[in-house]
Design a protein around this motif. Structure first.
Motif, PDB file in Angstrom:
ATOM      1  N   LEU A 178       0.830  -1.205   0.000  1.00 35.68           N
ATOM      2  CA  LEU A 178       0.000   0.000   0.000  1.00 35.68           C
ATOM      3  C   LEU A 178       0.869   1.262   0.000  1.00 35.68           C
ATOM      4  CD1 LEU A 178      -2.828  -1.016   2.514  1.00 35.68           C
ATOM      5  CD2 LEU A 178      -2.959  -0.870   0.015  1.00 35.68           C
ATOM      6  N   THR A 179       1.971   1.211   0.730  1.00 34.38           N
ATOM      7  CA  THR A 179       2.877   2.357   0.708  1.00 34.38           C
ATOM      8  C   THR A 179       3.482   2.550  -0.675  1.00 34.38           C
ATOM      9  OG1 THR A 179       3.420   1.885   3.018  1.00 34.38           O
ATOM     10  CG2 THR A 179       4.845   3.431   1.856  1.00 34.38           C
ATOM     11  N   PHE A 180       3.800   1.432  -1.333  1.00 30.57           N
ATOM     12  CA  PHE A 180       4.314   1.544  -2.701  1.00 30.57           C
ATOM     13  C   PHE A 180       3.289   2.203  -3.624  1.00 30.57           C
ATOM     14  CE2 PHE A 180       3.913  -0.361  -6.917  1.00 30.57           C
ATOM     15  CZ  PHE A 180       5.052   0.146  -7.513  1.00 30.57           C
ATOM     16  N   ALA A 181       2.012   1.882  -3.449  1.00 34.86           N
ATOM     17  CA  ALA A 181       0.986   2.501  -4.297  1.00 34.86           C
ATOM     18  C   ALA A 181       1.021   4.017  -4.162  1.00 34.86           C
ATOM     19  CB  ALA A 181      -0.387   1.956  -3.919  1.00 34.86           C
ATOM     20  N   GLY A 182       1.200   4.500  -2.921  1.00 37.73           N
ATOM     21  CA  GLY A 182       1.303   5.938  -2.729  1.00 37.73           C
ATOM     22  C   GLY A 182       2.569   6.521  -3.330  1.00 37.73           C
ATOM     23  N   THR A 183       3.703   5.829  -3.145  1.00 38.76           N
ATOM     24  CA  THR A 183       4.963   6.336  -3.694  1.00 38.76           C
ATOM     25  C   THR A 183       4.962   6.302  -5.219  1.00 38.76           C
ATOM     26  OG1 THR A 183       5.969   4.129  -3.558  1.00 38.76           O
ATOM     27  CG2 THR A 183       6.237   5.596  -1.658  1.00 38.76           C
ATOM     28  N   THR A 190       5.692  13.517  -9.883  1.00 38.61           N
ATOM     29  CA  THR A 190       6.971  14.230  -9.936  1.00 38.61           C
ATOM     30  C   THR A 190       7.572  14.168 -11.334  1.00 38.61           C
ATOM     31  OG1 THR A 190       7.376  13.712  -7.600  1.00 38.61           O
ATOM     32  CG2 THR A 190       9.274  14.379  -8.920  1.00 38.61           C
ATOM     33  N   MET A 191       7.510  12.994 -11.961  1.00 39.68           N
ATOM     34  CA  MET A 191       8.035  12.871 -13.324  1.00 39.68           C
ATOM     35  C   MET A 191       7.318  13.815 -14.280  1.00 39.68           C
ATOM     36  SD  MET A 191       8.462   8.757 -13.758  1.00 39.68           S
ATOM     37  CE  MET A 191       9.298   7.756 -12.530  1.00 39.68           C
ATOM     38  N   LEU A 192       5.996  13.879 -14.190  1.00 39.78           N
ATOM     39  CA  LEU A 192       5.242  14.736 -15.098  1.00 39.78           C
ATOM     40  C   LEU A 192       5.499  16.212 -14.821  1.00 39.78           C
ATOM     41  CD1 LEU A 192       1.826  12.833 -15.253  1.00 39.78           C
ATOM     42  CD2 LEU A 192       3.733  12.749 -16.856  1.00 39.78           C
ATOM     43  N   GLY A 210      15.121   6.206  -4.346  1.00 40.61           N
ATOM     44  CA  GLY A 210      15.566   6.242  -2.955  1.00 40.61           C
ATOM     45  C   GLY A 210      14.475   6.674  -1.994  1.00 40.61           C
ATOM     46  N   GLU A 211      13.709   7.711  -2.361  1.00 38.63           N
ATOM     47  CA  GLU A 211      12.633   8.171  -1.482  1.00 38.63           C
ATOM     48  C   GLU A 211      11.527   7.128  -1.368  1.00 38.63           C
ATOM     49  OE1 GLU A 211      11.202  11.915  -2.769  1.00 38.63           O
ATOM     50  OE2 GLU A 211      12.904  13.053  -1.951  1.00 38.63           O
ATOM     51  N   PRO A 255      -0.856   4.339   2.296  1.00 38.94           N
ATOM     52  CA  PRO A 255      -0.674   5.018   0.996  1.00 38.94           C
ATOM     53  C   PRO A 255      -0.502   6.528   1.131  1.00 38.94           C
ATOM     54  CG  PRO A 255      -2.932   4.255   1.252  1.00 38.94           C
ATOM     55  CD  PRO A 255      -2.157   3.655   2.362  1.00 38.94           C
ATOM     56  N   LEU A 256      -1.091   7.138   2.172  1.00 40.06           N
ATOM     57  CA  LEU A 256      -0.908   8.572   2.362  1.00 40.06           C
ATOM     58  C   LEU A 256       0.533   8.902   2.733  1.00 40.06           C
ATOM     59  CD1 LEU A 256      -4.158   9.677   4.238  1.00 40.06           C
ATOM     60  CD2 LEU A 256      -3.553  10.026   1.847  1.00 40.06           C
ATOM     61  N   LEU A 257       1.138   8.087   3.586  1.00 39.17           N
ATOM     62  CA  LEU A 257       2.539   8.309   3.938  1.00 39.17           C
ATOM     63  C   LEU A 257       3.458   8.108   2.739  1.00 39.17           C
ATOM     64  CD1 LEU A 257       2.756   6.592   7.444  1.00 39.17           C
ATOM     65  CD2 LEU A 257       2.624   9.031   6.923  1.00 39.17           C
ATOM     66  N   GLY A 258       3.069   7.242   1.819  1.00 44.00           N
ATOM     67  CA  GLY A 258       3.855   7.081   0.596  1.00 44.00           C
ATOM     68  C   GLY A 258       3.589   8.168  -0.423  1.00 44.00           C
ATOM     69  N   LEU A 259       2.391   8.758  -0.377  1.00 44.86           N
ATOM     70  CA  LEU A 259       2.030   9.764  -1.361  1.00 44.86           C
ATOM     71  C   LEU A 259       2.779  11.073  -1.147  1.00 44.86           C
ATOM     72  CD1 LEU A 259       0.091  10.257  -3.748  1.00 44.86           C
ATOM     73  CD2 LEU A 259      -1.570  11.133  -2.092  1.00 44.86           C
ATOM     74  N   ILE A 260       3.041  11.426   0.110  1.00 47.35           N
ATOM     75  CA  ILE A 260       3.737  12.672   0.433  1.00 47.35           C
ATOM     76  C   ILE A 260       5.199  12.340   0.710  1.00 47.35           C
ATOM     77  CG2 ILE A 260       3.787  14.692   1.934  1.00 47.35           C
ATOM     78  CD1 ILE A 260       0.875  14.132   2.594  1.00 47.35           C
ATOM     79  N   PRO A 261       6.138  12.879  -0.052  1.00 44.56           N
ATOM     80  CA  PRO A 261       7.554  12.553   0.157  1.00 44.56           C
ATOM     81  C   PRO A 261       8.014  12.914   1.565  1.00 44.56           C
ATOM     82  CG  PRO A 261       7.229  13.687  -1.939  1.00 44.56           C
ATOM     83  CD  PRO A 261       5.928  13.770  -1.193  1.00 44.56           C
TER      84      PRO A 261
END
Length: 537
Positions: A178-183, A190-192, A210-211, A255-261
Motif C-alpha cells: 500500500l505504501t508503494f501505491a502511494g509512492t 513528480t516525473m510529469l 531512494g525516497e 498510501p498517504l505516507l507514501g504519497l507525500i515525500p
C-alpha cells in the motif's frame, strides 16, 4: 569445453524446456509491463517536449528579432539565451569546418532542431540506465500489491490454510504494498511535473527510487511498532489492540505516507517530539503573516490557470514575479504578451504588498511599469508624486499585525525628544516628513520608485519589454491622428524632441528617460530644465 559439446548443450536446453518455462511462469507479466512502460513513456515524452519547444523558440525568434538592423536583437537578450541553452545544452552538433563562417542565430536554431529530431544527445544512455532501479522497485511493488488486493488487503499471500490467521509478516507485506501505491503515484506526479519544465534528469529517477524505498521501509517499521498510530508512545509500548486484522486506519495511512515525500519520517518525528526535547521547532508566532499570496490575485489568473502555473513551480506571487517570461511562454500555452502582463502585475504585488497592490489597481496602476511611469516619467505632473506616495506609504493591516505580534513600537523624534508611536502615527509622521516642500516630495517619491524597480527580475523584464517594443513597427506607439504623432500638432507640454524620436522607434526614445540613481552608479540624479518645465506643465 570443446566445440562438440555446444550442440549437446543447446539440445538439452531446447529438449527440456521445463526450467525455462518455470522461470517464465513465475514472472508477473502485468507488473513487468507496468514497471518498464512507466519510465520508457516518460523518456519518449521528454524527446517530444524538447522538439516541440525548440520549434516554439524558433518561432519566437522569427517574430521578435529585429531584421535589417544594426542594433542587438532578441538573440542577445539574456532571458532568450537562457531558454535556448536549457533545451540545447546536451545536444550534440556536427563539428563545422575550420574555414566555415560563423552561423547566425537562425541557422544555429535550425541545427539544434535537426539534432533533436535525430536524438543526438550527449550521454543519453545514462538517463535510461538510471531508470533500472525504479523499474525493479516498481515490478516487485506491483507484484505484491496485486497479491494484497487478491487477499482482501489482509495478507500478502493467499489462499491461507483453513482457520489460519494472517501472520505479522503477511501484514507487513500488505502495508509495504500500500505504501508503494502511494509512492508510485507521487513518483509519476513528480516525473510529469519535471517533464513540464524539462527538468527530468538521472538524479530525478535515482531520487524517486531512494525516497520510495525509504518511505516503504519507514512506514513498515511504523506499523510494526505503532499498531495504533494515534495513541501516545507510552500507550503503544504497553501493548496493541490484540486483533489479527490490519487496522482500518493503517489501510488509509500507509498510501498517504507514501504519497507525500518524507512524510513518514516527519510523522515519526512528530510522535517522538514529546519524548525527545532536543528537536528544534519552528517559531509559529508569525504564522498569520507568513501566508503566501496566491497567483489568483493577478488579473487574468483563475483557478485552472493557477493549477497550470503550479506545474512550472509557480505557487505564489513571488514565484511568478521572478519567473523568466520567455520560459513561461515556451512551457505553457499562454502568449508572450499575457505572460509579460502577469509577471509585471506580480512584481508590483510582490514589491508593494497585496493591500497596496489592490488599491493601486483601482487607481489605474496595474503593473510595475505603470507605477514607474506614473511617478518617474518626464511627462508625469508633480501632483502624481503626491497621489501615489500617499498609497505607497499608507498603513496596512499586515503592518499593524506585525507590530502587534512582535510587540514592537516605532520611535520618532519630535522637538528634540524621542517617543513611541503606533503604526498609523508613524506612517502619518513619515508622510509629513517628505511633504515639507513640493520638491522634496517629488524627490522622495522618485527615490522610492528607484529602489523598488531596481530588482534584477524587474530590470530583466524591462529589457525584454524594450526589445519586443523595438521589434514592432514605429506606428505602434500611436494612431495617425494622435497628438503625439510628430506630423500632427503635438500635445501641449509634451517634449517635441521626444515626440520626434517616437516616430523612429521606442528604443531610441529610451535614452530620453532619466536614469535611476542605481543605474547611474549610485549617484543622485537631478532633473534637467526640460524635465522640470514638463513636470510643471
Amino acid at each position: 569445453m570443446d566445440q562438440s559439446s555446444w550442440p549437446a548443450l543447446l539440445y538439452s536446453l531446447v529438449g527440456t524446456p521445463g526450467p525455462i518455462l518455470a522461470i517464465l511462469g513465475a514472472v508477473n507479466w502485468i507488473a513487468l509491463l507496468l514497471a518498464i512502460m512507466t519510465p520508457l513513456l516518460v523518456l519518449f515524452a521528454r524527446h517530444e517536449v524538447r522538439l516541440r519547444r525548440l520549434r516554439q523558440i524558433q518561432d519566437f525568434y522569427e517574430n521578435f528579432d529585429k531584421k535589417d538592423s544594426d542594433q542587438k536583437g532578441i538573440a542577445t537578450n539574456p532571458s532568450f539565451e537562457f531558454v535556448r541553452s536549457k533545451y540545447t545544452a546536451d545536444l550534440r552538433l556536427d563539428e563545422p569546418p575550420k574555414d566555415a563562417k560563423p552561423l547566425d542565430e537562425r541557422e544555429r536554431l535550425e541545427m539544434f532542431v535537426r539534432a533533436a529530431e535525430q536524438r543526438r544527445v550527449y550521454f543519453g544512455y545514462r538517463l535510461a540506465l538510471s531508470t533500472i532501479g525504479f523499474m525493479v522497485l516498481a515490478y516487485f511493488g506491483f507484484h505484491f500489491l496485486g497479491n494484497a488486493l487478491a487477499c482482501g488487503l489482509q495478507s500478502g499471500t493467499c489462499p491461507l490454510p483453513d482457520g489460519a490467521a494472517p501472520t505479522k509478516a503477511d501484514q507487513l507485506l500488505v502495508i509495504a504494498a500500500l505504501t508503494f501505491a502511494g509512492t508510485y503515484i507521487a513518483s509519476v506526479r513528480t516525473m510529469l511535473s519535471r517533464l513540464a519544465v524539462f527538468d527530468l534528469s538521472s538524479n530525478t529517477f535515482l531520487r524517486l527510487t531512494g525516497e520510495s524505498i525509504a518511505s516503504i521501509v519507514v512506514t513498515t517499521l511504523l506499523f510494526a511498532a505503532l499498531s495504533d498510530p494515534f495513541s501516545v508512545v507510552g500507550g503503544v509500548v504497553t501493548g496493541g489492540n490484540g486483533s489479527n486484522s490490519i487496522p482500518l486506519v493503517w489501510l488509509v495511512l500507509a498510501p498517504l505516507l507514501g504519497l507525500i515525500p518524507q512524510s513518514s519520517t516527519k510523522f515519526l518525528l512528530v510522535k517522538l517530539q514529546e519524548q525527545i526535547r532536543w528537536i528544534k521547532t519552528s517559531d509559529d508566532r508569525f504564522s498569520q503573516l507568513k501566508k503566501v499570496t496566491s497567483p489568483e490575485v493577478i488579473d487574468g489568473v483563475d483557478y485552472e490557470t493557477r493549477f497550470r502555473l503550479e506545474e512550472c513551480g509557480i505557487y505564489d506571487v513571488q514565484n511568478l514575479a521572478t519567473y523568466n517570461p520567455i520560459l513561461l511562454h515556451i512551457e505553457t500555452p499562454y502568449g508572450i504578451y499575457q505572460c509579460i502582463d502577469w509577471i509585471a502585475q506580480a512584481q508590483l504585488c510582490h514589491i508593494v504588498g497585496l493591500e497596496r497592490f489592490l488599491l493601486l489597481r483601482e487607481l489605474n496602476v496595474r503593473t510595475i511599469f505603470d507605477l514607474e511611469r506614473a511617478i518617474d516619467s518626464i511627462h508625469a505632473p508633480s501632483q502624481f508624486d503626491d497621489i501615489y506616495a500617499s498609497v505607497l506609504m499608507a498603513p496596512t493591516e499586515r503592518l499593524r499585525m506585525a507590530a502587534d505580534v512582535s510587540k514592537s513600537n516605532f520611535l520618532i523624534v519630535e522637538a528634540g525628544s524621542t517617543k513611541k508611536v503606533t503604526v498609523d502615527e508613524f506612517c502619518k509622521w513619515a508622510r509629513e516628513r517628505i511633504s515639507t516642500s513640493p520638491g522634496l516630495l517629488s524627490t522622495s517619491a522618485e527615490h522610492l520608485m528607484c529602489w523598488i524597480t531596481d530588482d534584477l527580475h524587474v530590470r530583466r523584464l524591462r529589457r525584454l519589454w524594450s526589445d519586443i517594443a523595438t521589434s514592432l513597427e514605429p506606428g505602434s506607439n500611436y494612431f495617425d491622428d494622435s497628438k503625439r504623432n510628430p506630423q500632427n500638432t503635438p500635445l501641449k507640454g509634451v517634449n517635441q524632441n521626444l515626440a520626434a524620436k517616437d516616430a523612429h522607434s521606442i528604443a531610441n526614445s529610451r535614452s530620453s528617460h532619466r536614469a535611476t540613481p542605481r543605474a547611474n552608479g549610485g549617484k543622485p540624479v537631478t532633473e534637467t530644465d526640460g524635465d522640470q518645465s514638463s513636470k510643471s506643465s
